[in-house]
Motif scaffolding. Sequence first.
Motif, PDB file in Angstrom:
ATOM      1  N   VAL A 153       0.695  -1.296  -0.037  1.00  0.00           N
ATOM      2  CA  VAL A 153      -0.103   0.019   0.020  1.00  0.00           C
ATOM      3  C   VAL A 153       0.756   1.216   0.095  1.00  0.00           C
ATOM      4  N   TYR A 154       0.485   2.175  -0.810  1.00  0.00           N
ATOM      5  CA  TYR A 154       1.225   3.481  -1.136  1.00  0.00           C
ATOM      6  C   TYR A 154       0.255   4.549  -0.259  1.00  0.00           C
ATOM      7  N   PHE A 180      -3.588  -1.744   6.175  1.00  0.00           N
ATOM      8  CA  PHE A 180      -4.128  -0.588   6.268  1.00  0.00           C
ATOM      9  C   PHE A 180      -3.738  -0.070   7.805  1.00  0.00           C
ATOM     10  N   LYS A 181      -3.509  -1.062   8.636  1.00  0.00           N
ATOM     11  CA  LYS A 181      -3.184  -0.552  10.070  1.00  0.00           C
ATOM     12  C   LYS A 181      -1.710  -0.133   9.756  1.00  0.00           C
ATOM     13  N   LYS A 203      -9.242   4.749  10.831  1.00  0.00           N
ATOM     14  CA  LYS A 203      -9.266   5.718  12.016  1.00  0.00           C
ATOM     15  C   LYS A 203      -9.051   5.145  13.409  1.00  0.00           C
ATOM     16  N   GLU A 204      -8.695   5.789  14.305  1.00  0.00           N
ATOM     17  CA  GLU A 204      -8.028   5.270  15.482  1.00  0.00           C
ATOM     18  C   GLU A 204      -9.138   4.366  16.289  1.00  0.00           C
ATOM     19  N   ALA A 231     -11.149  -1.102  18.161  1.00  0.00           N
ATOM     20  CA  ALA A 231     -12.468  -1.845  18.026  1.00  0.00           C
ATOM     21  C   ALA A 231     -12.223  -3.260  17.302  1.00  0.00           C
ATOM     22  N   SER A 232     -11.243  -3.228  16.214  1.00  0.00           N
ATOM     23  CA  SER A 232     -11.188  -4.547  15.717  1.00  0.00           C
ATOM     24  C   SER A 232     -10.185  -5.392  16.596  1.00  0.00           C
ATOM     25  N   GLU A 233      -9.323  -4.918  17.489  1.00  0.00           N
ATOM     26  CA  GLU A 233      -8.538  -5.820  18.205  1.00  0.00           C
ATOM     27  C   GLU A 233      -8.809  -6.644  19.435  1.00  0.00           C
TER      28      GLU A 233
END
Length: 120
Positions: A30-31, A105-106, A112-113, A118-120
């Motif tokens: 990802v760039y 993406f992370k 977003k923060e 939330a996904s962890e």
Amino acid sequence: MRKSYRVKKEQDFQTVFDASQSVANRNFVVYRLDKPGQKHFRVGLSVGKKVGNAVMRNQVKRYIRQSITELKPDLLQPVDFLVIARRGANQLTMAETKQNLIHVFKLAKLLKEEADSASE
């Protein structure tokens, strides 16, 4: 995904390539380039011939587009980013593609923060 959310022109691709840093995992690169005056994010996809034949490449692109559509509320807005599929991406299922994209993406700090925690 609407056309306004896509990086289409070669000059735009080159701008993102030249002016940004890349992050990668095993299946995607990802760039990212911040664009402060822009209303929403734009994404460019690149799936080379090493990934597979046309059917496989199109399937990978569909999986990436669908994953980005599902992640749209969690993505930072004034950003252009490019997703480049690597050779192993054609072996992934839809769920695995989404998980790999979330991971990269992370790393690129595109989520977003509150979405990160939330996904962890």
